[in-house]
Design a protein around this motif. Structure first.
Motif, short mmCIF file in Angstrom:
data_model
loop_
_atom_site.label_atom_id
_atom_site.label_comp_id
_atom_site.label_asym_id
_atom_site.label_seq_id
_atom_site.Cartn_x
_atom_site.Cartn_y
_atom_site.Cartn_z
N TYR A 170 -1.19 -9.84 44.31
CA TYR A 170 -2.15 -10.76 44.92
C TYR A 170 -1.59 -11.29 46.25
O TYR A 170 -1.27 -12.48 46.37
CB TYR A 170 -2.45 -11.92 43.98
CG TYR A 170 -2.56 -11.51 42.52
CD1 TYR A 170 -3.62 -10.74 42.07
CD2 TYR A 170 -1.59 -11.90 41.59
CE1 TYR A 170 -3.72 -10.35 40.74
CE2 TYR A 170 -1.68 -11.52 40.26
CZ TYR A 170 -2.74 -10.76 39.84
OH TYR A 170 -2.82 -10.38 38.53
N PRO A 171 -1.43 -10.44 47.26
CA PRO A 171 -0.79 -10.88 48.49
C PRO A 171 -1.52 -12.00 49.23
O PRO A 171 -0.91 -12.72 50.01
CB PRO A 171 -0.72 -9.60 49.34
CG PRO A 171 -1.73 -8.68 48.74
CD PRO A 171 -1.78 -9.01 47.29
N TRP A 172 -2.81 -12.17 48.96
CA TRP A 172 -3.57 -13.19 49.66
C TRP A 172 -3.10 -14.60 49.32
O TRP A 172 -3.24 -15.52 50.13
CB TRP A 172 -5.06 -13.07 49.33
CG TRP A 172 -5.40 -13.34 47.88
CD1 TRP A 172 -5.45 -12.44 46.87
CD2 TRP A 172 -5.73 -14.61 47.29
NE1 TRP A 172 -5.79 -13.04 45.69
CE2 TRP A 172 -5.97 -14.38 45.92
CE3 TRP A 172 -5.84 -15.91 47.79
CZ2 TRP A 172 -6.31 -15.40 45.04
CZ3 TRP A 172 -6.19 -16.94 46.91
CH2 TRP A 172 -6.42 -16.69 45.56
N THR A 173 -2.50 -14.77 48.14
CA THR A 173 -2.16 -16.13 47.71
C THR A 173 -1.13 -16.80 48.61
O THR A 173 -1.15 -18.02 48.78
CB THR A 173 -1.63 -16.12 46.26
OG1 THR A 173 -0.47 -15.28 46.18
CG2 THR A 173 -2.69 -15.60 45.30
N ILE A 174 -0.25 -16.01 49.23
CA ILE A 174 0.80 -16.60 50.05
C ILE A 174 0.21 -17.27 51.30
O ILE A 174 0.81 -18.20 51.86
CB ILE A 174 1.84 -15.53 50.45
CG1 ILE A 174 3.13 -16.19 50.95
CG2 ILE A 174 1.29 -14.58 51.49
CD1 ILE A 174 4.26 -15.22 51.20
N THR A 175 -0.96 -16.83 51.72
CA THR A 175 -1.58 -17.41 52.92
C THR A 175 -2.27 -18.74 52.63
O THR A 175 -2.65 -19.44 53.57
CB THR A 175 -2.60 -16.44 53.52
OG1 THR A 175 -3.71 -16.29 52.62
CG2 THR A 175 -1.97 -15.07 53.77
N LYS A 176 -2.44 -19.07 51.37
CA LYS A 176 -3.15 -20.29 50.99
C LYS A 176 -2.22 -21.44 50.63
O LYS A 176 -2.65 -22.58 50.47
CB LYS A 176 -4.08 -20.01 49.80
CG LYS A 176 -5.05 -18.85 50.01
CD LYS A 176 -6.01 -19.11 51.15
CE LYS A 176 -7.01 -17.96 51.29
NZ LYS A 176 -7.92 -18.16 52.43
N GLU A 182 -6.15 -7.84 47.98
CA GLU A 182 -5.75 -8.22 49.33
C GLU A 182 -6.36 -9.54 49.77
O GLU A 182 -5.72 -10.32 50.49
CB GLU A 182 -6.17 -7.12 50.32
CG GLU A 182 -5.45 -5.80 50.13
CD GLU A 182 -4.05 -5.82 50.68
OE1 GLU A 182 -3.64 -6.86 51.27
OE2 GLU A 182 -3.33 -4.82 50.52
N GLU A 183 -7.58 -9.81 49.37
CA GLU A 183 -8.29 -10.99 49.84
C GLU A 183 -8.60 -11.92 48.67
O GLU A 183 -8.68 -11.49 47.52
CB GLU A 183 -9.61 -10.59 50.52
CG GLU A 183 -9.43 -9.65 51.70
CD GLU A 183 -8.79 -10.32 52.90
OE1 GLU A 183 -8.81 -11.58 52.96
OE2 GLU A 183 -8.27 -9.62 53.78
N ALA A 184 -8.76 -13.19 48.99
CA ALA A 184 -9.13 -14.17 47.96
C ALA A 184 -10.51 -13.82 47.41
O ALA A 184 -11.36 -13.29 48.14
CB ALA A 184 -9.14 -15.56 48.58
#
Length: 357
Positions: A208-214, A348-350
């Motif tokens: 879940y790479p998107w989580t790091i951006t949040k 990739e995305e939330a």
């Protein structure tokens, strides 16, 4: 067919790069089987000793299929089947790591405890740098006193040495993050002392790479703050450290920890990043989305460095890490996670609507 013959055949067909321990075990077990003529016991009707990893790299791989003789089952040492079993074991291990995606936006908000841990780490790093600066001041004052006020040391050279130590720390911190990232990506589990939560989080990040951006700042980096303090706090109390040594380790440790934030920025969209970050990424001073994106292709091998990425071509092109993986596997039988295909879908995305409720 005699059990000893089957085992000897497996031993002969093991490739040269296979563990020498496996060959020794095969010979030892074959000898034991010869001395015990009882029919034997446990292998499936078809067992393949093969290395997917080496085959994927184009290396020669010897494959042996052992048929089960009628009326008996053949017992073969598990060491002989380690290459076949490794891939399945790795897939199961990876599947059990990282957990489920986090759906609650509140879980991405920094807590007071996370802020405290983060502040403690950076305070220890700042104290190391401060100790280095004070050390230079004392050194210059001592030289001046020894010269009876008629000059002394060269302040420009003295402080220049601190700047040089900081630049060296920046350059080597990229290498440090590469080695660290490689180790937690490929070895250990969530039960590993001190680093367990970091290891599990890195596997979750692959899914879940998107989580790091949040994540907020402290929420993102607090897990990588704890282990370095085992080093920075004793270093602060150590006597006789040179000022350049203090500055080097203060800056180096800070950047290794901050790399987790640089990492987050490398996953962010340009429209969402501060202009200063974009400038540094474009200048190659911070890892960019394009440079780090190469790592996020299963089996998540290579491109481990996440400060600037300067060291990635050397680490990946030289085969240093690959050779270390082979040496560890040969010595311990522990295979890195990047030797396995992945069975999970990368998110990739939330999810649509995430954070709007």
């Amino acid at each position: 067919m005699r059990v000893s013959s089957l085992m000897a055949m497996n031993a002969r067909l093991l490739s040269p790069s296979a563990s020498s321990g496996a060959v020794v075990a095969a010979k030892r077990n074959a000898s034991a089987a010869n001395s015990n003529n009882s029919p034997a016991t446990s292998i499936s009707s078809s067992s393949v000793v093969a290395s997917r990893r080496r085959r994927a790299r184009g290396e020669r791989v010897a494959t042996c299929v052992v048929k089960e003789p009628e009326g008996m089952r053949v017992e073969v040492s598990p060491l002989l089947l380690v290459e076949r079993d490794t891939a399945e074991t790795l897939r199961k291990t990876i599947a059990a790591m990282g957990g489920a995606p986090i759906d609650d936006p509140a879980a991405f908000v920094s807590t007071d405890e996370q802020r405290l841990v983060t502040a403690a780490l950076f305070a220890s790093c700042a104290a190391l740098v401060g100790r280095g600066v004070v050390g230079v001041e004392w050194h210059l004052a001592a030289l001046s006193a020894a010269a009876d006020g008629g000059g002394g040391g060269d302040p420009l050279a003295a402080y220049g040495s601190l700047v040089g130590a900081a630049v060296l720390a920046y350059w080597l911190s990229d290498l440090g993050t590469g080695v660290f990232h490689w180790s937690v990506d490929n070895y250990g589990s969530k039960h590993t002392p001190l680093l367990g939560s970091v290891i599990d989080s890195f596997q979750g990040h692959h899914k879940y790479p998107w989580t790091i951006t949040k994540r907020q700042f402290a929420n993102n980096i607090h897990k990588v703050c704890k282990a370095p303090m085992v080093f920075t706090l004793p270093l602060l109390a150590a006597p006789g450290l040179a000022p350049t040594t203090c500055v080097f380790f203060g800056v180096f440790t800070s950047l290794v920890v901050l790399s987790q934030q640089f990492h987050a920025w490398s996953h962010g969209k340009k429209s969402e990043l501060p202009q200063a970050v974009l400038v540094l990424q474009d200048a190659g001073l911070l890892i960019s989305r394009k440079a780090h994106g190469a790592h996020h292709r299963p089996p998540f091998e290579g491109h481990y460095c996440i400060v600037s990425g300067w060291w990635n071509p050397l680490l990946d092109g030289s085969g240093i890490l690959t050779n270390m993986e082979r040496a560890i596997f040969s010595a311990t039988g522990v295979a890195p996670r990047c030797w396995s295909e992945t069975d999970f879908e990368v998110q990739e995305e939330a999810p649509e609507g995430w954070g709007t409720e």
